[in-house]
Design an enzyme around this catalytic site. Sequence first.
Site, PDB file in Angstrom:
ATOM      1  N   HIS A 274     -23.144   8.549  -2.732  1.00  0.00           N
ATOM      2  CA  HIS A 274     -24.049   8.914  -3.817  1.00  0.00           C
ATOM      3  C   HIS A 274     -25.520   8.686  -3.483  1.00  0.00           C
ATOM      4  O   HIS A 274     -26.367   8.807  -4.357  1.00  0.00           O
ATOM      5  CB  HIS A 274     -23.681   8.147  -5.083  1.00  0.00           C
ATOM      6  CG  HIS A 274     -22.360   8.541  -5.663  1.00  0.00           C
ATOM      7  ND1 HIS A 274     -22.096   9.824  -6.081  1.00  0.00           N
ATOM      8  CD2 HIS A 274     -21.219   7.828  -5.871  1.00  0.00           C
ATOM      9  CE1 HIS A 274     -20.846   9.887  -6.538  1.00  0.00           C
ATOM     10  NE2 HIS A 274     -20.301   8.700  -6.417  1.00  0.00           N
TER      11      HIS A 274
ATOM     12  N   ARG B 187     -20.055   3.102   3.117  1.00  0.00           N
ATOM     13  CA  ARG B 187     -19.177   3.994   2.357  1.00  0.00           C
ATOM     14  C   ARG B 187     -19.504   5.436   2.718  1.00  0.00           C
ATOM     15  O   ARG B 187     -20.601   5.926   2.435  1.00  0.00           O
ATOM     16  CB  ARG B 187     -19.349   3.793   0.851  1.00  0.00           C
ATOM     17  CG  ARG B 187     -18.431   4.720   0.040  1.00  0.00           C
ATOM     18  CD  ARG B 187     -18.369   4.351  -1.437  1.00  0.00           C
ATOM     19  NE  ARG B 187     -19.587   4.669  -2.163  1.00  0.00           N
ATOM     20  CZ  ARG B 187     -19.687   4.605  -3.497  1.00  0.00           C
ATOM     21  NH1 ARG B 187     -18.643   4.207  -4.216  1.00  0.00           N
ATOM     22  NH2 ARG B 187     -20.821   4.900  -4.098  1.00  0.00           N
TER      23      ARG B 187
ATOM     24  N   ASP C 213     -18.055   4.569  15.616  1.00  0.00           N
ATOM     25  CA  ASP C 213     -18.784   4.626  16.885  1.00  0.00           C
ATOM     26  C   ASP C 213     -20.240   4.196  16.709  1.00  0.00           C
ATOM     27  O   ASP C 213     -20.853   3.630  17.619  1.00  0.00           O
ATOM     28  CB  ASP C 213     -18.737   6.038  17.472  1.00  0.00           C
ATOM     29  CG  ASP C 213     -17.405   6.358  18.139  1.00  0.00           C
ATOM     30  OD1 ASP C 213     -16.565   5.447  18.249  1.00  0.00           O
ATOM     31  OD2 ASP C 213     -17.201   7.525  18.538  1.00  0.00           O
TER      32      ASP C 213
ATOM     33  N   GLU D 136     -10.350   4.488  -7.973  1.00  0.00           N
ATOM     34  CA  GLU D 136     -11.315   4.704  -9.046  1.00  0.00           C
ATOM     35  C   GLU D 136     -10.954   5.826 -10.016  1.00  0.00           C
ATOM     36  O   GLU D 136     -11.821   6.357 -10.706  1.00  0.00           O
ATOM     37  CB  GLU D 136     -12.707   4.957  -8.450  1.00  0.00           C
ATOM     38  CG  GLU D 136     -12.734   6.000  -7.352  1.00  0.00           C
ATOM     39  CD  GLU D 136     -14.078   6.095  -6.662  1.00  0.00           C
ATOM     40  OE1 GLU D 136     -15.100   5.791  -7.300  1.00  0.00           O
ATOM     41  OE2 GLU D 136     -14.106   6.469  -5.474  1.00  0.00           O
TER      42      GLU D 136
ATOM     43  N   ASP E 146     -16.213   5.583 -12.271  1.00  0.00           N
ATOM     44  CA  ASP E 146     -15.370   6.770 -12.152  1.00  0.00           C
ATOM     45  C   ASP E 146     -14.076   6.602 -12.937  1.00  0.00           C
ATOM     46  O   ASP E 146     -13.572   7.561 -13.532  1.00  0.00           O
ATOM     47  CB  ASP E 146     -15.065   7.062 -10.684  1.00  0.00           C
ATOM     48  CG  ASP E 146     -16.213   7.767  -9.985  1.00  0.00           C
ATOM     49  OD1 ASP E 146     -16.367   8.983 -10.180  1.00  0.00           O
ATOM     50  OD2 ASP E 146     -16.960   7.102  -9.262  1.00  0.00           O
TER      51      ASP E 146
END
Length: 264
Positions: free
Chosen positions: A48, A73, A87, A152, A178
């Site tokens: 977000h 996230r 990585d 969520e 959510d």
Amino acid sequence: MPAPRNPFKHAIAKGDLQLGCWLGLADPYIAEISAGAGFDWLLIDGEHAPNDLRSIVAQLQVLAARDSHAVVRPPIGETWIIKQLLDAGAQTLLIPMVESAAQAKDLVDAVTYPPHGVRGVGSALARASDFAAIGDYLTTARDEICLLAQVENQKGMVALDDILKVDGIDGVFIGPSDLAADMGFIGQAGASGVKTAVLGAIEKIVASGKAAGILTLDQDLQTSCRKLGATFIATEIDVTLFARNMRKASSDGRKLLLTEQSAV
């Protein structure tokens, strides 16, 4: 030489509280300031917030010099982006919208090298291996990767018992906002039914032996989750903290100076 130790992973496994803050301003300068504030972990949000791989790497580089652990996230739990983030040096990932045990198993595969998983082998090019300076990276990396599933919505809540049985998932994070929307309470994460569902999920996660986590600015809910045994709790968001205090500073300054002007 093995992969670097992940202090966050080992702390939540022991049940030690890890206090966190969300980073959504997508800026390494803000990340550096936040890292000096004393939080145990900072979440770099790619879902977000306006982050891309390069901005995430810049924040990982800043946080590496500090004691706050970086959690990342991604916008979605796809193998290709998980590979890139690992990585790039992320050791802890929080994957949004996990809705089934099958999805959770795919995520475990995505963070695991073959023959047990599907993570692509390209560590010689990667910041994660210190650009091939960590000789044992390929054989030790998985031990220090922390994989967190974010549940969520109602579909995920129904599947929670099965998700908790998946080996390789270190913890489950409940997303109240959510979940509230999916339950018909959009914008009302503090609704009593939502809180009841959240606390029930936290209790179930802790009972399973996995780490439980949450982001909430509701101090009562923070305390209740901790009492139930939640171990990684985010209590602030840089965006809302900055916006809230900027608005207050503007309002306070205006009131002060208008009062002074009226008194002249």
